[in-house]
Write an enzyme that holds these catalytic residues in place. Sequence first.
Site, mmCIF file in Angstrom:
data_model
loop_
_atom_site.group_PDB
_atom_site.id
_atom_site.type_symbol
_atom_site.label_atom_id
_atom_site.label_comp_id
_atom_site.label_asym_id
_atom_site.label_seq_id
_atom_site.Cartn_x
_atom_site.Cartn_y
_atom_site.Cartn_z
ATOM 1 N N GLY A 1 0.838 -1.201 0.000
ATOM 2 C CA GLY A 1 0.000 0.000 0.000
ATOM 3 C C GLY A 1 0.868 1.244 0.000
ATOM 4 N N ILE B 1 -3.376 -10.181 -3.806
ATOM 5 C CA ILE B 1 -3.714 -10.685 -2.468
ATOM 6 C C ILE B 1 -5.070 -11.377 -2.490
ATOM 7 C CG2 ILE B 1 -4.256 -10.016 -0.091
ATOM 8 C CD1 ILE B 1 -2.130 -7.797 -0.344
ATOM 9 N N ASP C 1 -7.305 -6.910 10.342
ATOM 10 C CA ASP C 1 -5.875 -6.708 10.614
ATOM 11 C C ASP C 1 -5.521 -5.228 10.512
ATOM 12 O OD1 ASP C 1 -3.185 -7.579 11.081
ATOM 13 O OD2 ASP C 1 -2.761 -7.346 8.932
ATOM 14 N N GLY D 1 -6.943 -8.198 -6.551
ATOM 15 C CA GLY D 1 -5.599 -8.232 -7.128
ATOM 16 C C GLY D 1 -4.851 -9.451 -6.621
ATOM 17 N N HIS E 1 -2.186 -5.132 12.508
ATOM 18 C CA HIS E 1 -1.549 -4.933 11.195
ATOM 19 C C HIS E 1 -0.272 -5.771 11.046
ATOM 20 C CE1 HIS E 1 -1.335 -1.886 7.667
ATOM 21 N NE2 HIS E 1 -0.736 -3.007 7.328
ATOM 22 N N ILE E 2 -0.476 -7.084 11.060
ATOM 23 C CA ILE E 2 0.675 -8.002 10.952
ATOM 24 C C ILE E 2 0.633 -8.832 9.676
ATOM 25 C CG2 ILE E 2 1.124 -8.143 13.445
ATOM 26 C CD1 ILE E 2 -0.424 -10.842 13.427
ATOM 27 N N GLY E 3 -0.135 -8.365 8.669
ATOM 28 C CA GLY E 3 -0.329 -9.153 7.451
ATOM 29 C C GLY E 3 0.950 -9.648 6.793
ATOM 30 N N SER E 4 1.933 -8.764 6.663
ATOM 31 C CA SER E 4 3.154 -9.171 5.967
ATOM 32 C C SER E 4 4.264 -9.544 6.943
ATOM 33 C CB SER E 4 3.634 -8.037 5.051
ATOM 34 O OG SER E 4 4.046 -6.923 5.817
HETATM 35 O O1 LIG Z 1 0.092 -2.875 4.883
HETATM 36 C C1 LIG Z 1 1.145 -3.216 4.472
HETATM 37 C C2 LIG Z 1 1.606 -2.928 3.137
HETATM 38 O O2 LIG Z 1 0.950 -2.162 2.417
HETATM 39 O O3 LIG Z 1 2.667 -3.460 2.752
#
Ligand SMILES: O=CC(=O)O
Length: 335
Positions: free
Chosen positions: A91, A171, A277, A169, A301-304
């Site tokens: 993002g 993801i 998240d 997309g 916010h631990i997605g990656s």
């Molecule tokens: O939120 C995390 C990113 O956009 O990489």
Amino acid sequence: SLVFRARNRSMSAKPFKVLITHPEVPQSGIDLLKEHCELTQVLSLPPSRAELLEKIKGVDAVLWGGHSPLNAEALDAAGPQLKCISTMSAGIDYVDVAEMKRRKIPLGHSPTVLDAAVADLAVGLLIAAGRRFHEARRKIDSDNWESYHLNWLLGQDVRDSVVGFFGFGGIGQAIAKRLSGFDIDQVLYTTRRRIDQETEKELNAKKVDFDELLAKSDFVVIASPLTPATQGIFNATAFNKMKRTAVLVNIARGKIVNQNDLYDALKSNRIFAAGIDVMDPEPLPPTDKLLTLDNVVVLPHIGSATTRTRSDMSTIAAHNVLRGLAGEPMLSPAY
Ligand SMILES: O=CC(=O)O
């Protein structure tokens, strides 16, 4: 002197100055950059804006780790010799893209390498929210283990469900691919443009408009960028179009959801549950009313956030910078 000559030689061997804006950018990207560039790095933690603005002066490129605003202030501080920037994120909502374009500065980001990690987390949230993990844990903590009820803590099945993607997309498609192993019935998606038909077929996916997505989905997954068009689009009107049994998952950006309306929809059981998240604001204050609810699973916010993914993001960002400095197209340009 010898020292002077050695210094001179290394300076001519490394013609570019690059700033790393965060002390914890994984070594993989730094190793790539330091072969060709002279590096400076923001060392404060949390990274201080003042240090960034000081150290950005005169650099040729920046590996932008973290979500500090990339705006005119930072670009002015850098100076006119600045050639390119790459973020270490998918993002880029903290980037003033119009300002970057106006100055004709190429921007890279690091999508794709995080698709798998974020998709894994999304599947986890979808199941955790649909099966009431948070509420269930609270039952244990409060000594309310009431399993004598036959209908205790019943949740939503994933099998035979319709999963709707707002944004489809890399993801979103990675999530759909994982869910196909859960024997879901159908994938719906809302995007500006239709994806290629081969992928549609492979994922059993059909493009629908927003209202149909809301009305037909058992699970609604938000996987779109935050833009003026998506900001706040999940509001009370949208929640009122969803099934009462629906589960909302958000692994994208908190501001795509009107969080006050989400609270009301969850509190009144207008929708069944949510797994998120991302939220608004981040960090979410521990006193936020959202955290009082049983039917929301909240992650910070631990997605990656896996070792390999963060390392890959650093590698891609470094390649973007090196290509930008060479005047070549970036591996993953943001525009
Ligand atoms: O939120 C995390 C990113 O956009 O990489």
